[in-house]
Design a protein around this motif. Structure first.
Motif, mmCIF file in Angstrom:
data_model
loop_
_atom_site.group_PDB
_atom_site.id
_atom_site.type_symbol
_atom_site.label_atom_id
_atom_site.label_comp_id
_atom_site.label_asym_id
_atom_site.label_seq_id
_atom_site.Cartn_x
_atom_site.Cartn_y
_atom_site.Cartn_z
ATOM 1 N N THR A 42 0.889 -1.214 0.035
ATOM 2 C CA THR A 42 0.002 0.027 0.150
ATOM 3 C C THR A 42 0.952 1.354 0.066
ATOM 4 O O THR A 42 1.981 1.268 0.333
ATOM 5 C CB THR A 42 -0.670 0.216 1.154
ATOM 6 N N ALA A 43 0.222 2.526 -0.613
ATOM 7 C CA ALA A 43 1.005 3.621 -0.608
ATOM 8 C C ALA A 43 1.405 4.267 0.884
ATOM 9 O O ALA A 43 1.905 5.152 0.809
ATOM 10 C CB ALA A 43 0.401 4.542 -1.423
ATOM 11 N N THR A 46 4.957 4.779 1.322
ATOM 12 C CA THR A 46 5.523 5.611 0.283
ATOM 13 C C THR A 46 6.987 6.392 1.079
ATOM 14 O O THR A 46 7.861 6.362 0.270
ATOM 15 C CB THR A 46 4.701 6.860 -0.245
ATOM 16 N N ASN A 189 -7.478 1.098 -0.053
ATOM 17 C CA ASN A 189 -6.917 2.296 -0.117
ATOM 18 C C ASN A 189 -6.644 2.699 -1.538
ATOM 19 O O ASN A 189 -6.588 1.715 -2.573
ATOM 20 C CB ASN A 189 -5.735 2.387 0.730
ATOM 21 N N GLU A 190 -6.283 3.770 -1.841
ATOM 22 C CA GLU A 190 -5.840 4.227 -3.467
ATOM 23 C C GLU A 190 -4.516 3.631 -3.579
ATOM 24 O O GLU A 190 -3.761 3.357 -2.628
ATOM 25 C CB GLU A 190 -5.707 5.458 -3.210
ATOM 26 N N PRO A 191 -4.299 3.255 -4.776
ATOM 27 C CA PRO A 191 -5.134 3.431 -6.052
ATOM 28 C C PRO A 191 -6.030 2.310 -6.235
ATOM 29 O O PRO A 191 -6.718 2.368 -7.364
ATOM 30 C CB PRO A 191 -4.109 3.420 -7.101
ATOM 31 N N LYS A 255 4.830 10.555 -7.146
ATOM 32 C CA LYS A 255 3.925 9.366 -7.854
ATOM 33 C C LYS A 255 4.659 8.495 -8.865
ATOM 34 O O LYS A 255 4.152 7.465 -8.889
ATOM 35 C CB LYS A 255 3.131 10.604 -8.889
ATOM 36 N N THR A 262 3.588 0.126 -6.811
ATOM 37 C CA THR A 262 2.362 -0.380 -6.552
ATOM 38 C C THR A 262 1.980 -1.091 -8.158
ATOM 39 O O THR A 262 0.783 -1.685 -8.274
ATOM 40 C CB THR A 262 1.123 0.597 -6.340
ATOM 41 N N THR A 273 -4.141 8.616 -5.075
ATOM 42 C CA THR A 273 -3.151 8.219 -4.212
ATOM 43 C C THR A 273 -2.492 9.241 -3.446
ATOM 44 O O THR A 273 -2.416 9.169 -2.343
ATOM 45 C CB THR A 273 -2.465 7.111 -4.961
ATOM 46 N N TYR A 274 -1.914 9.940 -4.176
ATOM 47 C CA TYR A 274 -0.862 10.935 -3.772
ATOM 48 C C TYR A 274 -1.599 11.934 -2.717
ATOM 49 O O TYR A 274 -1.021 12.109 -1.769
ATOM 50 C CB TYR A 274 -0.182 11.786 -5.020
ATOM 51 N N ASN A 276 -4.630 11.399 -1.338
ATOM 52 C CA ASN A 276 -5.132 10.700 -0.196
ATOM 53 C C ASN A 276 -4.078 10.503 0.953
ATOM 54 O O ASN A 276 -4.332 10.535 2.307
ATOM 55 C CB ASN A 276 -5.526 9.372 -0.759
ATOM 56 N N TYR A 277 -2.793 10.033 0.640
ATOM 57 C CA TYR A 277 -1.743 9.805 1.682
ATOM 58 C C TYR A 277 -1.070 11.157 2.016
ATOM 59 O O TYR A 277 -0.750 11.362 3.377
ATOM 60 C CB TYR A 277 -0.857 9.034 0.963
#
Length: 335
Positions: A42-43, A46, A189-191, A255, A262, A273-274, A276-277
């Motif tokens: 998951t991101a 990151t 979660n995203e994406p 990204k 991912t 995704t970016y 969201n986190y």
């Protein structure tokens, strides 16, 4: 005479090269090895990915070895067994081992609340309609399991009586489970949220709106490791904190990193995704005891040890305090 001058210049050049090589060798020699476990694709990881891809751990004097685990519990088993130095994982994976006698402790928070979403079959249009349905999570005891159960409680649904929760694996496996009708709702979660929507599933609940304090991801080690290797842990804390600030400063590069890990290439999905986190990343990443208390309170009715535990004992704030006091975080904020 000219020959002597040439020989002298060659000797000087050779000496300079030797000194440079020796210097590089010394730097390589002083890089401290660190074995890092991370769990779930998951991101929320990151900052770790960015620290690796952008050389921030190397910059701070570390030679990192990243080891992927499918979920937090097996990674924590490796940490407790002495096979890892650090694990990037969630609050349940700190609390459960410590209640069992281990010296696990969280030193930084990466995700201080739930930012996952409850995704449902298209015919489920309200949380109330989840009653009687099957929900899927990663594994029992994982952060997705905890997030699902706590969120259902906030929504007025008893996770023990009103629904059935089953383990299905990571985001791709949970998406497959709901696609095949094995479950009617899941946590994502995203994406992957965008992918679920593309397949016709409903984004039912944004769990961030429930404002449940709990460390969805953080930096975890052991007190014994801090005592024996504090400089190494300090370097890692600084590298991750710098990565957090890098993420906020360079969206496009971040990204790209998220996409690499991912395997997502869709521009809209990566953008979501970016956002969201980064919306929850802390500039000053304290592991707030409140993010532990939520979990202990949930466990307390069935676990006397959880009921008696002090949330402050599960976190070590000293690393962030030191980064603040030294001006390290302030300097990062000025970039």
């Amino acid at each position: 005479m000219e020959k002597e001058k040439l020989m002298f210049k060659c000797a000087v050049a050779a000496l300079v090269i030797f000194i440079l090589l020796l210097s590089c060798g010394d730097r390589a020699f002083t890089q401290e090895k660190v074995r890092i476990g991370w769990a779930a694709m998951t991101a929320s990881h990151t900052p770790l990915w960015v620290a690796q891809e952008k050389g921030l751990m190397t910059k701070h004097g570390l030679a990192p070895e990243l080891i992927f685990f499918g979920a937090g519990p097996p990674a924590m088993q490796a940490l407790v067994a002495g096979d890892l130095d650090i694990v990037v994982t969630s609050a349940p994976n700190v609390v459960n081992p410590r209640l069992g006698g281990a010296d696990t402790v969280m030193i930084l928070s990466i995700i201080p609340t739930f930012i996952d979403h409850i995704i449902s079959a298209p015919n489920i249009t309200s949380p109330e309609q989840l009653r009687g349905k099957i929900g899927s999570v990663n594994r029992f005891g994982s952060i997705s399991d905890m997030g699902m159960r706590l969120s259902l409680k906030r929504l007025g649904i008893d996770p023990e009586k009103d629904v059935r929760i089953v383990p299905a694996g990571g985001n791709p496996e949970r998406l497959a489970a709901i696609s095949k009708g094995i479950s009617q709702f899941t946590i994502m979660n995203e994406p992957f949220i965008k992918e679920a929507e593309r397949l016709g599933f409903r984004d039912l609940v944004n769990m961030a709106t429930l404002k449940i304090p709990l460390h969805g991801n953080g930096i975890v080690t052991r007190e014994a490791i801090i005592k024996a290797k504090r400089p190494m842990v300090t370097k890692f804390a600084r590298a991750i904190t710098e990565a957090i600030h890098y993420i906020k400063a360079d969206k496009d590069a971040t990204k790209t990193v998220i996409g690499k890990y991912t395997k997502f290439t869709d521009p809209e999905g990566l953008e979501r995704t970016y956002k969201n986190y980064t919306s929850v990343l802390l500039d000053v990443p304290y592991a707030d005891p409140a993010g532990i208390k939520t979990l202990l309170d949930d466990m307390a009715p069935k676990n006397p040890k959880a009921a008696a535990a002090d949330p402050k004992s599960f976190v070590d704030l000293s690393f962030v305090q030191e980064m603040e006091a030294s001006g390290f975080i302030k300097q990062l904020s000025k970039r």
